[in-house]
Design a protein around this motif. Structure first.
Motif, mmCIF file in Angstrom:
data_model
loop_
_atom_site.group_PDB
_atom_site.id
_atom_site.type_symbol
_atom_site.label_atom_id
_atom_site.label_comp_id
_atom_site.label_asym_id
_atom_site.label_seq_id
_atom_site.Cartn_x
_atom_site.Cartn_y
_atom_site.Cartn_z
ATOM 1 N N MET A 160 0.849 -1.188 0.000
ATOM 2 C CA MET A 160 0.000 0.000 0.000
ATOM 3 C C MET A 160 0.888 1.242 0.000
ATOM 4 S SD MET A 160 -2.967 -0.941 2.784
ATOM 5 C CE MET A 160 -4.010 0.451 2.285
ATOM 6 N N LYS A 161 0.554 2.190 -0.837
ATOM 7 C CA LYS A 161 1.234 3.471 -0.804
ATOM 8 C C LYS A 161 0.691 4.283 0.377
ATOM 9 C CE LYS A 161 1.902 3.771 -5.824
ATOM 10 N NZ LYS A 161 1.621 4.580 -7.041
ATOM 11 N N LYS A 162 1.586 4.889 1.127
ATOM 12 C CA LYS A 162 1.147 5.654 2.301
ATOM 13 C C LYS A 162 1.644 7.099 2.262
ATOM 14 C CE LYS A 162 -0.900 3.968 5.081
ATOM 15 N NZ LYS A 162 -2.379 3.773 5.137
ATOM 16 N N GLU A 163 1.972 7.587 1.056
ATOM 17 C CA GLU A 163 2.575 8.914 0.999
ATOM 18 C C GLU A 163 1.599 10.048 1.283
ATOM 19 O OE1 GLU A 163 1.847 7.829 -3.433
ATOM 20 O OE2 GLU A 163 2.172 6.827 -1.515
ATOM 21 N N HIS A 164 0.292 9.755 1.286
ATOM 22 C CA HIS A 164 -0.683 10.809 1.529
ATOM 23 C C HIS A 164 -1.296 10.740 2.929
ATOM 24 C CE1 HIS A 164 -0.227 11.778 -2.632
ATOM 25 N NE2 HIS A 164 -0.787 10.669 -3.057
ATOM 26 N N SER A 165 -0.667 10.013 3.837
ATOM 27 C CA SER A 165 -1.267 9.808 5.160
ATOM 28 C C SER A 165 -1.289 11.082 6.000
ATOM 29 C CB SER A 165 -0.508 8.704 5.912
ATOM 30 O OG SER A 165 0.857 9.069 6.086
ATOM 31 N N ALA A 166 -0.398 12.029 5.725
ATOM 32 C CA ALA A 166 -0.310 13.221 6.576
ATOM 33 C C ALA A 166 -0.664 14.499 5.823
ATOM 34 C CB ALA A 166 1.097 13.340 7.152
ATOM 35 N N VAL A 167 -1.488 14.400 4.791
ATOM 36 C CA VAL A 167 -1.852 15.593 4.025
ATOM 37 C C VAL A 167 -2.985 16.335 4.727
ATOM 38 C CG1 VAL A 167 -1.132 14.544 1.859
ATOM 39 C CG2 VAL A 167 -3.517 14.329 2.588
#
Length: 456
Positions: A160-167
């Motif tokens: 799973m891509k998690k690069e947007h978890s803290a936007v």
């Protein structure tokens, strides 16, 4: 799952050497394409009809704007159910989500880390009749890492891509890559639950999980007493007047953050509060010369900061906060050996036996019994030492602390033994008990006094 513990369900190349490259994990992709955002009454009615017509549990998740907003409100709600597709709902667009609550009815919710999302979902009128927490199930099964992406990779064999978890989820319109990330979070929950249910059953932990999930259903976040003590770097502040300055600046910042609905650290960082509390400047020029007081928030509200510091400077010593926070609990563990050596022996013995039992059961020790419950009981145990009466009293006391029946059943014999043996048989090297307690605190991850952690 075998009795030895959870294992990945992805195949392992046993012929590969230690230096072999890891096999890349395929990334998850949306099965039904990216859904549109539900932000009109007509779209909400269509969503509710589909959810109501679906079968089985409902996967649900929420995205907040932590780090950007003061409030903990949901800015996006994701749902998926067998027989229905994934829906992305903008809760800001609606006065009420009661139609969605009615559509879900008494169906079980599937969440990951339920305590994070239940408060913001309750805020918009969504309450579970039953729930299954995939993170908590992973803990009960002994998985060493229980983040959603890690469990999905370990159990389902997908990445799973998690690069947007803290936007900043309060952004409008939400970019398509963010929406895809949010939709994938619920797309995996239905399948993940099936695997975890089977593993809990195989491990004999189904009833434990049921009790834990029922306990979670009534979860309400508590209000931390003296929350200003969480200021990062507080341990560097000296004297009661310095502590009073931290408290005053923290409270002004919190009020401003609440009014503007921004995270407090964006107005003034913790590091600046600590610097000002140590220097105690009494005018605007002196304040703005300090490290950390050069941003917009520092300058914009400089008069408020100075006013707060002046009020602290005028307070009598007895009105200033003390180093140790007010608490109704027992003393910090490192002080037990001096205050009550028998209690210190009880705690040391109980820590050893509960840790060993948790390891046997492939559980984090804090899931067997919370450290707070352990300390409270062992500092003020029941008076009786008759084994059966003591066991009954210990069980009653643990229940009063909120322990679940499965925890009480497992922990009570260990605590009874620790209480009785500590009374009649001092441990070897009891004169070094304080050092042993400090070492035990570090091993258990306990911290005393100001924790110095950053704000969530």
């Amino acid at each position: 799952m075998s009795a030895e513990g959870p294992t990945p369900e992805t195949p392992i190349d046993e012929g590969a050497g230690a230096a072999a490259e890891p096999v890349p994990v395929p990334l998850l992709e949306l099965r039904d394409g990216l859904p549109g955002v539900v932000d009109t009454e007509a779209a909400l009615a269509e969503c509710c009809a589909a959810i109501a017509a679906g079968t089985g549990p409902v996967a649900i998740d929420a995205e907040r704007a932590s780090g950007y907003r003061y409030s903990n409100r949901a800015y996006l709600i994701q749902l998926r159910r067998a027989g229905a597709t994934t829906y992305l709902i903008d809760p800001i667009a609606f006065d009420s989500l009661q139609p969605l609550q009615d559509a879900i009815g008494d169906a079980e919710w599937i969440l990951h880390a339920a305590t994070q999302d239940l408060p913001c979902l309750a805020e918009v009128g969504l309450h579970p009749a039953a729930l299954f927490d995939t993170e908590l199930a992973g803990r009960l099964l002994g998985y060493p890492r229980v983040g959603l992406a890690t469990l999905v990779e370990t159990i389902l064999g997908a990445g799973m891509k998690k690069e947007h978890s803290a936007v900043d989820w309060s952004t409008r319109p939400l970019p398509a890559p963010w929406l895809e990330y949010a939709a994938l979070d619920v797309e995996v929950l239905l399948e993940l639950r099936e695997h975890l249910v089977a593993q809990l059953e195989a491990a004999g932990k189904t009833e434990w999980a049921r009790q834990e999930f029922e306990h979670l259903r009534g979860f309400e976040p508590g209000v931390r007493a003296e929350a200003w003590r969480r200021t990062s770097g507080l341990h560097r502040v000296r004297g009661r007047r310095g502590l009073g300055a931290v408290k005053a600046l923290w409270e002004v910042r919190d009020e401003l953050a609440r009014q503007r609905d921004v995270t407090p650290g964006r107005i003034l960082p913790d590091a600046a509060i600590v610097v000002a509390a140590s220097a105690l400047p009494q005018d605007r020029g002196a304040l703005l010369s300090l490290r950390g007081f050069h941003g917009r928030g520092a300058e914009r509200y400089a008069n408020r900061w100075v006013s707060a510091l002046r009020e602290v400077a005028a307070l009598p010593e007895e009105d200033l906060p003390a180093r140790a926070p007010r608490t109704d609990g027992p003393p910090v563990p490192r002080a037990w050996a001096e205050k009550d050596p028998v209690a210190a022996r009880r705690l040391s013995r109980a820590r050893t036996t509960t840790s060993a039992r948790a390891e046997e059961l492939e559980l984090p020790v804090e899931n067997l019994l919370t450290p707070d419950s352990l300390r409270r009981l062992l500092w003020t145990p029941p008076r009786t030492r008759e084994p059966e009466a003591l066991a009954a009293a210990v069980a009653e006391q643990l229940a009063g602390y909120g322990a679940r029946p499965w925890q009480i059943e497992l922990a009570t014999p260990l605590l009874v033994e620790a209480i009785i043996r500590a009374d009649i048989e001092p441990e070897p090297g009891a004169e070094d008990a304080e050092d042993a307690e400090d070492a035990g605190d570090a091993a258990a991850g306990d911290t005393d006094g100001p924790d110095g952690t950053a704000e969530d």
